[in-house]
Design an enzyme around this catalytic site. Structure first.
Site, short mmCIF file in Angstrom:
data_model
loop_
_atom_site.label_atom_id
_atom_site.label_comp_id
_atom_site.label_asym_id
_atom_site.label_seq_id
_atom_site.Cartn_x
_atom_site.Cartn_y
_atom_site.Cartn_z
CG ASN A 280 -0.35 -0.20 2.50
OD1 ASN A 280 0.81 -0.59 2.59
ND2 ASN A 280 -1.09 0.08 3.55
CD GLU B 66 7.94 0.68 10.40
OE1 GLU B 66 6.88 0.96 9.82
OE2 GLU B 66 8.89 0.10 9.84
CB CYS C 129 -2.06 -0.97 8.32
SG CYS C 129 -1.00 0.46 8.55
CD GLU D 152 4.67 -0.75 12.49
OE1 GLU D 152 3.43 -0.76 12.63
OE2 GLU D 152 5.42 -0.09 13.22
P1 NAD Z 1 1.12 -9.73 3.20
O1 NAD Z 1 1.24 -10.17 4.60
O2 NAD Z 1 0.42 -10.62 2.25
O3 NAD Z 1 2.59 -9.50 2.57
C1 NAD Z 1 3.49 -8.61 3.15
C2 NAD Z 1 4.89 -8.93 2.66
O4 NAD Z 1 5.33 -10.16 3.25
C3 NAD Z 1 5.01 -9.11 1.15
O5 NAD Z 1 6.22 -8.50 0.72
C4 NAD Z 1 5.09 -10.62 1.00
O6 NAD Z 1 5.79 -11.04 -0.14
C5 NAD Z 1 5.86 -11.00 2.25
N1 NAD Z 1 5.69 -12.39 2.69
C6 NAD Z 1 4.61 -13.19 2.54
N2 NAD Z 1 4.85 -14.39 3.12
C7 NAD Z 1 6.08 -14.34 3.66
C8 NAD Z 1 6.89 -15.26 4.39
N3 NAD Z 1 6.46 -16.49 4.71
N4 NAD Z 1 8.11 -14.87 4.79
C9 NAD Z 1 8.55 -13.63 4.50
N5 NAD Z 1 7.85 -12.71 3.80
C10 NAD Z 1 6.63 -13.06 3.39
O7 NAD Z 1 0.49 -8.28 3.25
P2 NAD Z 1 -0.03 -7.37 2.04
O8 NAD Z 1 -1.27 -8.01 1.51
O9 NAD Z 1 1.09 -7.06 1.14
O10 NAD Z 1 -0.41 -6.03 2.81
C11 NAD Z 1 -1.60 -5.85 3.49
C12 NAD Z 1 -1.43 -6.10 4.97
O11 NAD Z 1 -0.37 -5.31 5.48
C13 NAD Z 1 -2.67 -5.71 5.75
O12 NAD Z 1 -2.92 -6.67 6.76
C14 NAD Z 1 -2.28 -4.39 6.37
O13 NAD Z 1 -2.97 -4.05 7.53
C15 NAD Z 1 -0.82 -4.60 6.63
N6 NAD Z 1 -0.13 -3.32 6.75
C16 NAD Z 1 0.33 -2.92 7.97
C17 NAD Z 1 0.95 -1.69 8.11
C18 NAD Z 1 1.46 -1.22 9.46
O14 NAD Z 1 2.29 -0.33 9.48
N7 NAD Z 1 1.00 -1.76 10.56
C19 NAD Z 1 1.11 -0.87 7.00
C20 NAD Z 1 0.65 -1.31 5.78
C21 NAD Z 1 0.03 -2.54 5.65
#
Ligand code: NAD
Length: 485
Positions: free
Chosen positions: A154, A459, A285, A251
């Protein structure tokens, strides 16, 4: 002129673009059209090894610079990012589909803020002196080593900077893996850092899906992992990091409450609800997606909200007039459509939107459900799309219990004109990031992060330093040393 969206190569390692077409191809899709705009390749084991060995080899010399020297480079990178804000914003819009109206205000600019803030702090990082009679202890604030950053889709530029800036400030090096959905922007961050003077190997970018992230985390050369992603991914990444006793920042997701009391300024409360649900098409998020509205003002709130939503300009995200863009991907659009259907099946009242609005691109209307109850799926699960759930309440104690009745704890907000109630409610929220008469502000000066399942660590702000450095204590004996034998 067509904007050049195809990067020079997939990865940026040791100060240069690197390609290895043996890696799985990843198509980059422009969410506004559904058309392919670039292709990168996932990192192969050889590329991962190259990135980690480059980061490892560069770390000692980078940490040996003075804080002033490291900070100067990061601040120069911030200046370059600001000068290129237009181009970076156009690219961010291609990568994510978020409107240029947003990306030109919050993406490269917040990345630059992080580089400037932490760059400015680099020279101030110190240990302390602890006097113990004539003996003494001093502490050294030292780098952790090699940090792996893993991003969500995002905020690809912001996440690359929010992780990279504090990591580099503390003398660490980084290997950053962007989300496979938005692989373009982090490469620009790496380019700019190097142009500003970051030595080769200090900040590297590799592409790939979860397997590449998993391979990075488990490598012995890595000391810390910082993930922005969902809770299920967080559980896996945290567990993998735990096996190697590595430092983590998590996060993760949220389902945050926004409570609007009947003494609130309704216009401001509607603004807060819009910012907390529909900015970035709801893909934020910390969004306040459970909007608890006092019964006395509920209908007035819903009426004004609908009027304001009718003013959203939905269209080509590169057009500066557009204020609401598509979802990032067809998959994410499908998830949102599924939740809208569930909301209707489970008995919520659809008061605005709910429909796909274009044949090409991943567009869906901003959507509002009223009469939502605590047990409905749309009130319990993170949707990560433009779906607001409005719930009724009458009593403060009751709404606080309901607001906190979630495993998530990322953010929370309250709108009221009652000063003491505002602070009492903020103190009572089980969430890491709270807002009074506002929503979703994330200045670099303030800690950002979650409690409960929403995360570990913080962060931004001075607090981030503790998560990218470690203290070494050095005991200094001034006299003779006695031993029992
Ligand atoms: P996601 O969890 O599907 O993926 C996040 C990242 O993790 C990607 O780069 C993905 O390739 C990687 N990944 C996936 N499986 C992995 C593994 N087993 N080992 C290591 N890396 C792995 O999330 P998304 O769909 O890209 O993003 C949306 C989510 O992120 C939502 O839940 C949102 O709330 C959260 N988010 C949190 C924040 C925050 O600051 N708290 C900010 C933005 C998004």
């Amino acid at each position: 002129m067509t904007y050049p969206t195809q990067p020079k190569a997939s990865h940026f390692i040791n100060g240069a673009y690197v390609e290895d077409t043996a890696g799985t191809p990843i198509d980059v899709i422009y969410p506004a059209t559904g058309k392919k705009i670039a292709q990168v390749h996932a990192a192969t084991p050889a590329v991962i090894d190259h990135a980690l060995s480059s980061a490892r080899n560069a770390q000692a010399a980078w940490a040996a610079l003075t804080g002033t020297e490291r900070g100067r480079i990061l601040r120069r990178a911030a200046d370059i990012m600001r000068e290129r804000n237009h181009d970076l914003s156009v690219l961010e819009t291609f990568d994510t589909g978020k409107p240029y109206q947003e990306t030109s205000e919050v993406d490269a600019t917040s990345g630059a803020d992080a580089l400037e803030y932490f760059g400015g702090m680099a020279a101030t990082l110190t240990g302390e002196h602890i006097q113990l009679g004539e003996d003494w202890v001093y502490t050294r604030r030292e780098a952790l080593g090699v940090c792996v950053g893993i991003g969500a889709w995002n905020y690809p530029t912001q996440i690359a900077c929010w992780k990279g800036a504090p990591a580099l400030t503390c003398g660490n090096t980084m290997v950053f893996k962007p989300s496979e959905t938005t692989p373009l922007c982090a490469l620009k961050v790496a380019e700019i850092l190097h142009e500003a003077g970051v030595p080769a190997g200090v900040y590297n970018v590799v592409q790939g899906m979860g397997e590449v992230g998993a391979a990075l985390i488990t490598d012995d050369r890595v000391d810390k992992v910082s993930l922005t992603g969902s809770v299920p991914t967080g559980r896996k990444v945290y567990a993998a990091a735990a096996a190697g006793i590595k430092h983590v920042t998590m996060e993760l997701g949220g389902k945050s409450p926004l409570i609007i009391f009947d003494d609130a300024d309704v216009e401001n409360a509607v603004s807060g609800a819009i910012l907390g649900n529909f900015y970035s098409s709801g893909q934020v998020c910390s969004n306040g997606t459970r909007v608890f509205v006092h019964k006395n003002i509920k209908e007035a709130f819903l009426a004004r909200l609908s009027e304001r939503l009718a003013g959203a300009v939905i269209g080509d995200p590169q057009d500066p007039e557009t204020s609401f863009g598509p979802m990032v991907s067809e998959r994410q659009l499908g998830i949102v459509e599924g939740y809208i259907a569930k909301g209707q099946v489970e008995g919520a009242r659809l008061v605005y939107g709910g429909n796909r609005i274009k044949d090409d691109g991943f567009y869906i209307e901003p959507t509002v459900f009223a009469d939502v109850t605590d047990d409905m799926s749309i009130a319990r699960e993170e949707i990560f799309g433009p779906v607001m759930a409005v719930l009724d309440f009458e009593d403060e104690a009751d709404v606080m219990t309901r607001a906190n009745a979630t495993d998530f704890g990322l953010a929370a907000g309250v709108f009221t004109r009652d000063l003491t109630r505002a602070h009492r409610v903020a103190a009572g929220f089980e969430a890491g990031t709270c807002f009074i008469n506002s929503y979703n502000d994330a200045p670099v000066e303030a800690p950002f992060g979650g409690s409960k399942l929403s995360g570990v660590g913080r962060e931004n702000s001075k607090a981030a330093i503790a998560h990218y450095s470690q203290l070494k204590s050095v005991y200094v004996r001034m006299g003779d040393l006695e031993a029992p034998f």
